[in-house]
Each structure stands twice: as structure tokens, then as C-alpha cells.
Design a protein around this motif. Structure first.
Motif, PDB file in Angstrom:
ATOM      1  N   TRP A 181       0.270   3.330  -7.482  1.00 61.09           N
ATOM      2  CA  TRP A 181       0.810   2.792  -6.232  1.00 61.09           C
ATOM      3  C   TRP A 181       2.218   2.269  -6.462  1.00 61.09           C
ATOM      4  O   TRP A 181       2.523   1.726  -7.520  1.00 61.09           O
ATOM      5  N   HIS A 209       0.895  -3.743   0.620  1.00 62.76           N
ATOM      6  CA  HIS A 209       1.534  -3.445   1.904  1.00 62.76           C
ATOM      7  C   HIS A 209       1.124  -4.519   2.909  1.00 62.76           C
ATOM      8  O   HIS A 209       0.150  -5.249   2.692  1.00 62.76           O
ATOM      9  N   HIS A 261       4.098  -1.342  11.036  1.00 63.51           N
ATOM     10  CA  HIS A 261       4.462  -1.640   9.639  1.00 63.51           C
ATOM     11  C   HIS A 261       5.722  -0.872   9.264  1.00 63.51           C
ATOM     12  O   HIS A 261       6.006   0.211   9.796  1.00 63.51           O
ATOM     13  N   VAL A 284       8.192   1.129   6.722  1.00 63.55           N
ATOM     14  CA  VAL A 284       8.037   2.068   5.619  1.00 63.55           C
ATOM     15  C   VAL A 284       9.356   2.790   5.352  1.00 63.55           C
ATOM     16  O   VAL A 284      10.220   2.884   6.233  1.00 63.55           O
ATOM     17  N   ARG A 290      11.977  -4.797   2.996  1.00 65.31           N
ATOM     18  CA  ARG A 290      10.819  -3.945   2.760  1.00 65.31           C
ATOM     19  C   ARG A 290       9.682  -4.451   3.650  1.00 65.31           C
ATOM     20  O   ARG A 290       9.923  -5.196   4.593  1.00 65.31           O
ATOM     21  N   CYS A 291       8.467  -4.027   3.373  1.00 60.46           N
ATOM     22  CA  CYS A 291       7.384  -4.288   4.334  1.00 60.46           C
ATOM     23  C   CYS A 291       7.152  -5.769   4.601  1.00 60.46           C
ATOM     24  O   CYS A 291       6.952  -6.172   5.750  1.00 60.46           O
ATOM     25  N   TYR A 322       8.036  -9.316  -2.009  1.00 62.83           N
ATOM     26  CA  TYR A 322       6.852  -8.454  -2.041  1.00 62.83           C
ATOM     27  C   TYR A 322       5.727  -9.172  -1.292  1.00 62.83           C
ATOM     28  O   TYR A 322       5.798 -10.389  -1.050  1.00 62.83           O
ATOM     29  N   PRO A 323       4.684  -8.451  -0.888  1.00 62.25           N
ATOM     30  CA  PRO A 323       3.682  -9.011   0.028  1.00 62.25           C
ATOM     31  C   PRO A 323       3.018 -10.304  -0.433  1.00 62.25           C
ATOM     32  O   PRO A 323       2.721 -11.165   0.396  1.00 62.25           O
TER      33      PRO A 323
END
Length: 211
Positions: free
Chosen positions: A51, A59, A71, A73, A149-150, A178-179
Motif C-alpha cells: 500500500w 486513506h 475523498h 486522490v 493529500r487525503c 498522513y491520516p
């Protein structure tokens, strides 16, 4: 029952018919979905996909309506540093929940996930719907490793709708790089607001990040 009493009763019934549907629409709920980052365990490296981001990946998206997840991408490649004005390699996708959870190739029912159900006002929901339409029509920023990013894009959408505090993109994307960074913040907020949390553990074939 005399006519005066009947009239008063009809007025009272009419009030409840009109008032209660309006009150019921004063607020609604949305869900923020977090797919946890992961890597294949050693014994399944040949079978499980790698991933993007590994254990620091995953994500995140917003289920703005039932089975409709917004979302952010990449599209057409990936920039290392985000472009400012043109040649964006990005897209706001709208997917059903099964496609969202399975975005990295692992079956949707096998991934580790968390959903935070947030209560929002009718105005916030209206603004969220408007932003989703606008961002899908014309993406406002690039997708880049050092850039939006997401996680930061999801935060941006929620803040633009007045649901979360606004941060300038230069502050937003480092804070939500990051998430997991965004997830930690939202879990703390969920505890304060007593929002409902929905969790599911992932397959044993992968090593999953922890909160």
C-alpha cells in the motif's frame, strides 16, 4: 366538543405538524471514514498488495450522504511538491463505501477501519454539499507528497464547511501529513462531543497501524 374547542385543537395539531419536521431538520449526521495503514505480514508478502505509505499511509474520506464518500486522490501521476496554479495531478472522487474501503486492492470487508459519526447543523451540511460539488467540478489544489493529500484535503473540506477550525494550507498539510495525525485529533474531539465511533478490525494477513 364545541366549535371554539375544535378550532383550538386544530390550531394545536397544525402547529405540531409544521414545527416538528422543521426542528428535525436542524441537524444531521455525516461520517468521516479512516482506512488504517498497513503492510503485508511476512508469510503473505507474495499474496497481499503493498500500500502507498505502508503503516503511515491509509486513506480518509467523508460520507456526505448514504453510500456516497468524497475523498481526495491523485490523478495522472504524483508530484513531489505541490503545484500552485496549474497542471494539478489531483481529483476529488465520489465513491460508494465498498469502493472506498477497497481502494488499495484489499477486499473492503478485510480492512481495518474507523468511522466517526459527526453531528452537523443543517447549514453546515448544505455548505458541505455545495463544496463537494464545487471541488469535484474544479479541483482547488494539487495532490503532492509535500502538499495536500487525503487527510489534509478532508480536513480542508470540513473546515470550509465550518465544521472544523480553518487552517491555511501551509499549516494544514504539515499538521495532517498522513491520516493518523488527523485521526488522533478527531478521536479527541469525538470524545468531547460524544460522537459515535464504528470500528472494524482488519485481516490477519496484514500488519495494521495502531491508534
Amino acid at each position: 366538543m364545541n366549535s371554539r374547542t375544535l378550532y383550538s385543537l386544530l390550531v394545536l395539531v397544525g402547529f405540531f405538524i409544521v414545527a416538528f419536521p422543521v426542528k428535525a431538520q436542524d441537524s444531521t449526521f455525516i461520517k468521516v471514514h479512516f482506512l488504517y495503514g498497513s503492510v503485508p505480514v511476512d508469510s503473505f508478502k507474495e499474496e497481499e498488495p503493498e500500500w502507498f505509505g505502508g503503516l503511515l499511509g491509509g486513506h480518509v474520506g467523508i460520507e456526505i450522504d448514504t453510500n456516497r464518500v468524497l475523498h481526495f486522490v491523485p490523478q495522472g501521476g504524483l508530484h513531489i511538491i505541490g503545484r500552485v496554479k496549474k497542471n494539478f495531478k489531483s481529483h476529488f472522487a465520489q465513491s460508494d463505501t465498498t469502493s472506498f474501503w477497497g481502494i488499495f486492492g484489499t477486499p473492503a470487508d478485510s480492512v481495518k477501519r474507523l468511522s466517526v459519526e459527526m453531528k452537523v447543523s443543517a447549514k453546515q451540511k448544505h455548505d458541505l454539499d455545495s463544496i463537494a460539488i464545487a471541488y469535484r467540478s474544479k479541483v482547488p489544489y494539487d495532490y503532492a507528497f509535500f502538499g495536500m493529500r487525503c487527510a489534509s484535503a478532508t480536513y480542508d473540506v470540513l473546515s470550509a464547511a465550518g465544521i472544523l477550525k480553518y487552517y491555511h494550507p501551509k499549516v494544514n498539510y504539515p499538521q495532517h501529513f498522513y491520516p493518523a495525525l488527523f485521526r488522533k485529533k478527531l478521536l479527541a474531539r469525538a470524545e468531547d462531543h460524544q460522537w459515535d465511533l464504528y470500528r472494524r478490525e482488519g485481516t490477519y494477513r496484514r500488519k495494521w497501524e495502531e491508534d
